[in-house]
Design a protein around this motif. Structure first.
Motif, PDB file in Angstrom:
ATOM      1  N   VAL A   1     111.641   8.040  12.086  1.00 33.53           N
ATOM      2  CA  VAL A   1     110.214   7.735  11.974  1.00 33.53           C
ATOM      3  C   VAL A   1     109.985   6.430  11.226  1.00 33.53           C
ATOM      4  O   VAL A   1     109.152   5.599  11.619  1.00 33.53           O
ATOM      5  N   THR A   2     110.700   6.228  10.142  1.00 35.84           N
ATOM      6  CA  THR A   2     110.501   5.006   9.350  1.00 35.84           C
ATOM      7  C   THR A   2     110.793   3.752  10.165  1.00 35.84           C
ATOM      8  O   THR A   2     110.189   2.703   9.944  1.00 35.84           O
ATOM      9  N   VAL A   3     111.691   3.866  11.117  1.00 34.19           N
ATOM     10  CA  VAL A   3     112.049   2.725  11.959  1.00 34.19           C
ATOM     11  C   VAL A   3     111.064   2.561  13.120  1.00 34.19           C
ATOM     12  O   VAL A   3     110.620   1.457  13.431  1.00 34.19           O
ATOM     13  N   ALA A   4     110.695   3.661  13.747  1.00 31.75           N
ATOM     14  CA  ALA A   4     109.957   3.604  15.018  1.00 31.75           C
ATOM     15  C   ALA A   4     108.456   3.824  14.901  1.00 31.75           C
ATOM     16  O   ALA A   4     107.758   3.815  15.908  1.00 31.75           O
ATOM     17  N   GLN A   5     107.917   4.011  13.693  1.00 30.80           N
ATOM     18  CA  GLN A   5     106.509   4.344  13.538  1.00 30.80           C
ATOM     19  C   GLN A   5     105.542   3.370  14.221  1.00 30.80           C
ATOM     20  O   GLN A   5     104.595   3.803  14.889  1.00 30.80           O
ATOM     21  N   PRO A   6     105.721   2.035  14.106  1.00 31.27           N
ATOM     22  CA  PRO A   6     104.782   1.125  14.782  1.00 31.27           C
ATOM     23  C   PRO A   6     104.710   1.339  16.291  1.00 31.27           C
ATOM     24  O   PRO A   6     103.628   1.256  16.884  1.00 31.27           O
ATOM     25  N   THR A   7     105.826   1.638  16.914  1.00 36.72           N
ATOM     26  CA  THR A   7     105.818   1.867  18.363  1.00 36.72           C
ATOM     27  C   THR A   7     105.044   3.136  18.706  1.00 36.72           C
ATOM     28  O   THR A   7     104.390   3.213  19.742  1.00 36.72           O
ATOM     29  N   ASP A   8     105.101   4.129  17.826  1.00 37.68           N
ATOM     30  CA  ASP A   8     104.380   5.382  18.058  1.00 37.68           C
ATOM     31  C   ASP A   8     102.879   5.182  17.920  1.00 37.68           C
ATOM     32  O   ASP A   8     102.088   5.717  18.710  1.00 37.68           O
ATOM     33  N   VAL A   9     102.460   4.410  16.907  1.00 39.19           N
ATOM     34  CA  VAL A   9     101.037   4.124  16.709  1.00 39.19           C
ATOM     35  C   VAL A   9     100.464   3.421  17.931  1.00 39.19           C
ATOM     36  O   VAL A   9      99.407   3.792  18.446  1.00 39.19           O
ATOM     37  N   VAL A  10     101.161   2.400  18.420  1.00 40.94           N
ATOM     38  CA  VAL A  10     100.689   1.636  19.579  1.00 40.94           C
ATOM     39  C   VAL A  10     100.664   2.514  20.828  1.00 40.94           C
ATOM     40  O   VAL A  10      99.709   2.474  21.622  1.00 40.94           O
ATOM     41  N   LYS A  11     101.684   3.327  21.021  1.00 39.50           N
ATOM     42  CA  LYS A  11     101.741   4.218  22.189  1.00 39.50           C
ATOM     43  C   LYS A  11     100.550   5.163  22.214  1.00 39.50           C
ATOM     44  O   LYS A  11      99.873   5.300  23.242  1.00 39.50           O
ATOM     45  N   VAL A  12     100.268   5.806  21.094  1.00 35.47           N
ATOM     46  CA  VAL A  12      99.167   6.769  21.022  1.00 35.47           C
ATOM     47  C   VAL A  12      97.826   6.092  21.286  1.00 35.47           C
ATOM     48  O   VAL A  12      96.983   6.608  22.031  1.00 35.47           O
ATOM     49  N   ARG A  13      97.615   4.906  20.707  1.00 34.90           N
ATOM     50  CA  ARG A  13      96.326   4.233  20.872  1.00 34.90           C
ATOM     51  C   ARG A  13      96.121   3.758  22.311  1.00 34.90           C
ATOM     52  O   ARG A  13      95.001   3.817  22.835  1.00 34.90           O
ATOM     53  N   LEU A  14      97.174   3.304  22.949  1.00 37.75           N
ATOM     54  CA  LEU A  14      97.047   2.876  24.343  1.00 37.75           C
ATOM     55  C   LEU A  14      96.824   4.081  25.260  1.00 37.75           C
ATOM     56  O   LEU A  14      96.085   3.995  26.239  1.00 37.75           O
ATOM     57  N   GLN A  15      97.449   5.202  24.946  1.00 39.21           N
ATOM     58  CA  GLN A  15      97.247   6.402  25.752  1.00 39.21           C
ATOM     59  C   GLN A  15      95.830   6.943  25.587  1.00 39.21           C
ATOM     60  O   GLN A  15      95.254   7.502  26.524  1.00 39.21           O
ATOM     61  N   ALA A  16      95.261   6.790  24.408  1.00 33.10           N
ATOM     62  CA  ALA A  16      93.944   7.352  24.118  1.00 33.10           C
ATOM     63  C   ALA A  16      92.802   6.523  24.694  1.00 33.10           C
ATOM     64  O   ALA A  16      91.716   7.045  24.946  1.00 33.10           O
ATOM     65  N   GLN A  17      93.033   5.212  24.920  1.00 36.97           N
ATOM     66  CA  GLN A  17      91.930   4.372  25.392  1.00 36.97           C
ATOM     67  C   GLN A  17      91.707   4.545  26.893  1.00 36.97           C
ATOM     68  O   GLN A  17      92.636   4.748  27.663  1.00 36.97           O
ATOM     69  N   THR A  18      90.429   4.467  27.294  1.00 39.29           N
ATOM     70  CA  THR A  18      90.067   4.599  28.700  1.00 39.29           C
ATOM     71  C   THR A  18      90.051   3.235  29.373  1.00 39.29           C
ATOM     72  O   THR A  18      89.820   2.217  28.726  1.00 39.29           O
ATOM     73  N   ASN A  19      90.311   3.225  30.679  1.00 41.57           N
ATOM     74  CA  ASN A  19      90.328   1.977  31.456  1.00 41.57           C
ATOM     75  C   ASN A  19      89.241   2.021  32.532  1.00 41.57           C
ATOM     76  O   ASN A  19      89.541   2.064  33.720  1.00 41.57           O
ATOM     77  N   LEU A  20      87.988   2.050  32.112  1.00 44.80           N
ATOM     78  CA  LEU A  20      86.875   2.113  33.056  1.00 44.80           C
ATOM     79  C   LEU A  20      86.287   0.736  33.293  1.00 44.80           C
ATOM     80  O   LEU A  20      86.245  -0.103  32.377  1.00 44.80           O
ATOM     81  N   GLN A  21      85.812   0.496  34.516  1.00 39.71           N
ATOM     82  CA  GLN A  21      85.214  -0.789  34.853  1.00 39.71           C
ATOM     83  C   GLN A  21      83.950  -0.999  34.029  1.00 39.71           C
ATOM     84  O   GLN A  21      83.148  -0.094  33.835  1.00 39.71           O
ATOM     85  N   GLY A  22      83.779  -2.250  33.567  1.00 40.36           N
ATOM     86  CA  GLY A  22      82.599  -2.595  32.790  1.00 40.36           C
ATOM     87  C   GLY A  22      82.687  -2.207  31.334  1.00 40.36           C
ATOM     88  O   GLY A  22      81.745  -2.450  30.572  1.00 40.36           O
ATOM     89  N   MET A  23      83.796  -1.585  30.917  1.00 45.89           N
ATOM     90  CA  MET A  23      83.959  -1.176  29.521  1.00 45.89           C
ATOM     91  C   MET A  23      85.069  -2.002  28.871  1.00 45.89           C
ATOM     92  O   MET A  23      86.162  -2.134  29.434  1.00 45.89           O
ATOM     93  N   LYS A  24      84.745  -2.566  27.723  1.00 44.74           N
ATOM     94  CA  LYS A  24      85.720  -3.406  27.026  1.00 44.74           C
ATOM     95  C   LYS A  24      86.843  -2.538  26.462  1.00 44.74           C
ATOM     96  O   LYS A  24      86.602  -1.521  25.810  1.00 44.74           O
ATOM     97  N   LYS A  25      88.062  -2.962  26.743  1.00 38.88           N
ATOM     98  CA  LYS A  25      89.215  -2.218  26.250  1.00 38.88           C
ATOM     99  C   LYS A  25      89.441  -2.513  24.771  1.00 38.88           C
ATOM    100  O   LYS A  25      89.176  -3.608  24.290  1.00 38.88           O
TER     101      LYS A  25
END
Length: 309
Positions: free
Chosen positions: A130-154
């Motif tokens: 975890v201490t090594v890979a934590q930044p990759t986990d944070v980015v993965k979760v945030r990208l998975q949580a965001q929606t990709n809808l037209q007209g909406m800023k990512k």
């Protein structure tokens, strides 16, 4: 014998390290849509949510996958895949690939390890990973949580943009957000996953119910996946919520857990349980089967090279 037979020479720590990372990447490629569905279900119900999650309601794992495909397109099921693969190469290599080595360290070289030594080994490699890979986990979760809808800023335009934006807006500490709940989660997951797999496989071989081949690895991995999901789901939900939250929404991971309990009730800690099990169960099966076969394939090729030279 189903699959490759065990090598006469035990695999080295280096072979285990690389095989674990590669096997975990294979498992992620196959099960990533289930992980994305799990994340969407876990963050659903937050008081402050980014984008269209305020209006879009997800129901069940397959309903969530269907909704994502209909509203955002099938590519959105693989949001955060690059960060996910980065995570597995650094994370799984350490927590799985070094498990046997650390277990031998705690047993002082004895092959027959007790439950205590196995748990200590699982906690150690899980926390280190975890201490090594934590930044990759944070980015993965945030990208998975965001929606990709037209007209909406990512929130983020891609993996590198996410790393840069988080570091700029929240400081370097933002990339290690949720480290404590993630260490807790992965200590639990690693112990439940590796120790359970170890014990089930050992019992199947000891009582001669199966031989050391692919079906044995499949059964052991499936059992490990179920046990791990039951034990780790509450911590996993808190970790996902906390890592995905904007600054100041929660004071700490404990505050996040308390907020969930008071506002949504205890069942909130098991949101996304079905996709968690489907994902973790299938992930474990693919990963452990691939891991065992990769170790044997590498050692077999090394034996053949030694023999020919």
């Amino acid at each position: 014998m189903v699959g490759l037979k065990p090598s006469d020479i035990p695999p080295t720590p280096g072979v285990k390290f690389l095989s674990a990372g590669t096997a975990a990447c294979i498992a992620d490629l196959i099960t990533f849509p289930l992980d994305t569905a799990k994340v969407r279900l876990q963050v659903q119900g937050e008081s402050t949510v980014h984008g269209a999650l305020k209006t879009i309601k997800y129901k069940g794992v397959f309903g969530t996958i269907t909704t994502i495909i209909q509203t955002e397109g099938p590519k959105s099921l693989y949001n955060g895949l690059v960060a996910g693969l980065q995570r597995q190469m650094s994370f799984a290599s350490i927590r799985i690939g070094l498990y046997d080595t650390v277990k031998l360290f705690y047993t002082r070289g004895k092959e027959n390890a007790g439950i205590g030594s196995r748990i200590l080994a699982g906690c150690t490699t899980g926390a280190l990973a975890v201490t090594v890979a934590q930044p990759t986990d944070v980015v993965k979760v945030r990208l998975q949580a965001q929606t990709n809808l037209q007209g909406m800023k990512k929130r983020y335009d891609g993996t590198l943009h996410a790393y840069k934006t988080i570091a700029t807006e929240e400081g370097v500490r933002g990339l290690w957000k949720g480290t404590l709940p993630n260490v807790t989660r992965n200590a639990i997951v690693n112990c439940a996953e590796l120790v359970t797999y170890d014990l089930i496989k050992e019992a199947l071989l000891q009582y001669k119910l199966m031989t050391d081949n692919l079906p044995c690895h499949f059964v052991s991995a499936f059992g490990a996946g179920f046990c791990t999901t039951v034990v780790a789901s509450p911590v996993d939900v808190v970790k996902t919520r906390y890592m995905n939250s904007p600054p100041e929404q929660y004071r700490s991971a404990v505050n996040c857990a308390w907020s969930m309990l008071t506002k949504e009730g205890p069942t909130a800690f098991y949101k996304g349980f079905v996709p968690s099990f489907l994902r973790l169960g299938s992930w474990n099966v693919v990963m452990f089967v691939s891991y065992e076969q990769l170790k044997r394939a590498v050692m077999m090729s090394r034996e053949n090279m030694t023999f020919t030279t």
